[in-house]
Design a protein around this motif. Structure first.
Motif, PDB file in Angstrom:
ATOM      1  N   VAL A 235       0.855  -1.183   0.000  1.00 42.48           N
ATOM      2  CA  VAL A 235       0.000   0.000   0.000  1.00 42.48           C
ATOM      3  C   VAL A 235       0.893   1.235   0.000  1.00 42.48           C
ATOM      4  O   VAL A 235       1.651   1.462   0.953  1.00 42.48           O
ATOM      5  N   ASN A 236       0.835   2.008  -1.075  1.00 43.46           N
ATOM      6  CA  ASN A 236       1.647   3.216  -1.213  1.00 43.46           C
ATOM      7  C   ASN A 236       0.928   4.407  -0.601  1.00 43.46           C
ATOM      8  O   ASN A 236      -0.224   4.683  -0.951  1.00 43.46           O
ATOM      9  N   CYS A 237       1.606   5.112   0.274  1.00 42.15           N
ATOM     10  CA  CYS A 237       1.006   6.264   0.962  1.00 42.15           C
ATOM     11  C   CYS A 237       1.959   7.447   0.904  1.00 42.15           C
ATOM     12  O   CYS A 237       3.042   7.421   1.511  1.00 42.15           O
ATOM     13  N   PHE A 264       5.518   4.276   3.089  1.00 40.81           N
ATOM     14  CA  PHE A 264       5.425   5.717   3.248  1.00 40.81           C
ATOM     15  C   PHE A 264       6.363   6.388   2.247  1.00 40.81           C
ATOM     16  O   PHE A 264       7.575   6.123   2.235  1.00 40.81           O
ATOM     17  N   ILE A 265       5.822   7.266   1.424  1.00 40.86           N
ATOM     18  CA  ILE A 265       6.574   7.899   0.343  1.00 40.86           C
ATOM     19  C   ILE A 265       6.691   9.395   0.599  1.00 40.86           C
ATOM     20  O   ILE A 265       5.693  10.055   0.910  1.00 40.86           O
ATOM     21  N   GLU A 266       7.886   9.916   0.487  1.00 40.22           N
ATOM     22  CA  GLU A 266       8.072  11.353   0.642  1.00 40.22           C
ATOM     23  C   GLU A 266       7.415  12.097  -0.528  1.00 40.22           C
ATOM     24  O   GLU A 266       7.470  11.650  -1.678  1.00 40.22           O
ATOM     25  N   PHE A 267       6.810  13.208  -0.214  1.00 41.27           N
ATOM     26  CA  PHE A 267       6.117  14.039  -1.203  1.00 41.27           C
ATOM     27  C   PHE A 267       7.114  14.577  -2.219  1.00 41.27           C
ATOM     28  O   PHE A 267       8.067  15.265  -1.879  1.00 41.27           O
ATOM     29  N   PRO A 282       9.895  14.516   6.073  1.00 41.54           N
ATOM     30  CA  PRO A 282      11.058  13.677   5.768  1.00 41.54           C
ATOM     31  C   PRO A 282      10.965  12.304   6.416  1.00 41.54           C
ATOM     32  O   PRO A 282      10.284  12.115   7.434  1.00 41.54           O
ATOM     33  N   TYR A 283      11.661  11.395   5.807  1.00 41.88           N
ATOM     34  CA  TYR A 283      11.714  10.008   6.298  1.00 41.88           C
ATOM     35  C   TYR A 283      12.077   9.937   7.773  1.00 41.88           C
ATOM     36  O   TYR A 283      11.458   9.181   8.543  1.00 41.88           O
ATOM     37  N   SER A 284      13.063  10.714   8.186  1.00 42.56           N
ATOM     38  CA  SER A 284      13.512  10.658   9.579  1.00 42.56           C
ATOM     39  C   SER A 284      12.380  10.979  10.546  1.00 42.56           C
ATOM     40  O   SER A 284      12.246  10.354  11.603  1.00 42.56           O
ATOM     41  N   ILE A 323      10.108   5.190   1.442  1.00 38.83           N
ATOM     42  CA  ILE A 323      10.726   5.533   0.159  1.00 38.83           C
ATOM     43  C   ILE A 323      11.166   6.988   0.240  1.00 38.83           C
ATOM     44  O   ILE A 323      10.350   7.911   0.264  1.00 38.83           O
ATOM     45  N   THR A 324      12.491   7.179   0.248  1.00 37.31           N
ATOM     46  CA  THR A 324      13.083   8.465   0.634  1.00 37.31           C
ATOM     47  C   THR A 324      13.648   9.215  -0.569  1.00 37.31           C
ATOM     48  O   THR A 324      14.798   9.631  -0.559  1.00 37.31           O
ATOM     49  N   SER A 325      12.837   9.394  -1.579  1.00 38.29           N
ATOM     50  CA  SER A 325      13.309   9.999  -2.825  1.00 38.29           C
ATOM     51  C   SER A 325      13.879  11.394  -2.638  1.00 38.29           C
ATOM     52  O   SER A 325      14.783  11.802  -3.370  1.00 38.29           O
TER      53      SER A 325
END
Length: 396
Positions: A235-237, A264-267, A282-284, A323-325
């Motif tokens: 599930v991508n969020c 969890f995906i960064e905007f 942010p991911y952190s 996911i920390t793009s």
């Protein structure tokens, strides 16, 4: 003749190199080849499983050795290897530009200009191009959009792709609106993995974000995928400050008793989504929120080409990923290639350069007629040689 065939086969395996070497189609690099490998060496020590991680390891980027690990998984000599030494074994194919939602972070309310259907890849063109990539080492294909499930021939496409020799995984990313009723047939046609996008568990917020109704249908699709045996159901969020950052723990709860992988995906910024750094969580920060409310958060050993940082939580059947793009890119291990619905090919989501493979395909088909009046297919290495040559010609 054998010498010629050997030379053509060797040339065929460097399609991606041809594109990169031109200097006009660039990978999203980490600065230089040395910098790329330096990054890989730096993270080699973070391959862990089943142990509690300290903060330094918990935030580590990627893991494991890249080239050696991938080479163990494939015996195909026609690998697509770029100038950074990355082996590209993963192809994402956009089946359509159309979507039945209007997510605010994805497109403007009025939608976007669409390519006419006559200029989009047909099913036969998709299969032929996919076969070229698979014969050159691609072993995973993901179908995307737009929204791939609104394409009328989606079942036929899945069936033909799943029968390609050498393909190990056929996946799809979908918004889940019509997935529940189509998924049983899609599974029969060879769909092996599923990602469903869902950014909120609140129906009213879902309607606000997507500018459409349908929250219940997405939840139905998630449960249908679980019932059909998909494990995990990803599930991508996309987390956005002020919109759904208060639901992080609620999403994690979904993993307690179900084989769900919350991602969890960064905007990220896209054309028309009015990206603002103030909306970026942010991911952190997301990780700290999860770690604060759940005990036994443990970093898993990720595959070298994995874009996500994966974790498990004690007592939970599912897992949590990040996911920390934006804050910690994963370019050094990226193995993805992208084929767009209009036939354009690109090697990076954020890269502006594209090559029109529809034109290349037409040229190959024309040369096939010259090769043999009976339209006997060209050997794969010959097709790939023509493919790489014409790609470079477009870039010159």
């Amino acid at each position: 003749m054998m010498a010629l065939a050997t030379k053509m086969r060797r040339n065929a395996c460097i399609v991606t190199n041809c594109l990169v070497a031109s200097g006009k189609l660039n990978f999203l690099s980490v600065g230089s080849e040395n910098a790329s490998y330096s990054m890989i060496r730096k993270v080699n020590g973070f391959t862990t499983f089943g142990e509690q991680l300290d903060a330094s390891r918990m935030y580590a980027t990627s893991c494991a050795k890249l080239s050696d690990e991938i080479q163990k998984e494939t015996s195909n000599s026609n690998m697509l290897v770029d100038s950074f030494g990355r082996m590209h074994t993963y192809l994402r194919i956009s089946l359509t530009e159309r979507c039945n939602l209007r997510c605010q972070y994805c497109m403007p309310a009025e939608g976007v200009d669409l390519t006419s259907s006559s200029k989009l890849l047909t099913r036969n063109e998709i299969i032929r191009l996919a076969n070229l990539f698979v014969s050159s080492g691609v072993n995973k294909i993901r179908l995307t959009g737009g929204e791939p499930t609104i394409r009328k021939d989606i079942e036929d496409i899945c069936l033909e792709l799943s029968n390609l020799k050498g393909l190990k995984t056929l996946a799809m990313t979908t918004n889940g609106i019509v997935l529940a009723r189509k998924l049983p047939k899609l599974k029969e046609c060879g769909l092996t993995a599923i990602n469903i996008s869902l950014d909120t568990l609140v129906p009213a917020k879902f309607e606000f974000m997507t500018r459409r109704k349908g929250h219940e249908k997405v939840m139905e699709s998630i449960n249908a995928a679980i019932d059909l045996g998909y494990n995990p159901v990803k599930v991508n969020c996309v987390i956005m400050r002020g919109f759904n950052d208060d639901e992080i723990c609620n999403f994690v709860e979904l993993t307690r008793n179900k084989p769900i992988n919350i991602r969890f995906i960064e905007f990220m910024p896209f054309d028309g989504n009015v990206w603002n750094v103030k909306k970026l969580v942010p991911y952190s920060e997301i990780l700290q929120t999860v770690d604060k409310h759940f005990t036994g958060l443990t970093r898993l050993g990720d595959h070298p080409t994995e874009t996500a940082k994966n974790f498990r939580i004690d007592g939970h059947l599912g897992t949590v990923s990040f996911i920390t793009s934006m804050t910690e890119h994963f370019c050094a291990g990226c193995n993805r290639l992208r084929l767009l619905a209009d036939g354009n090919f690109k090697v990076c989501l954020f890269g502006p350069s594209e090559v029109n493979l529809l034109l290349v395909y037409c040229c190959i088909h024309l040369r096939m007629r010259v090769w043999n009046h009976s339209l006997r297919p060209l050997p794969p290495y010959v097709q790939l040689t023509l493919f790489s040559t014409m790609c470079c010609a477009q870039l010159s």
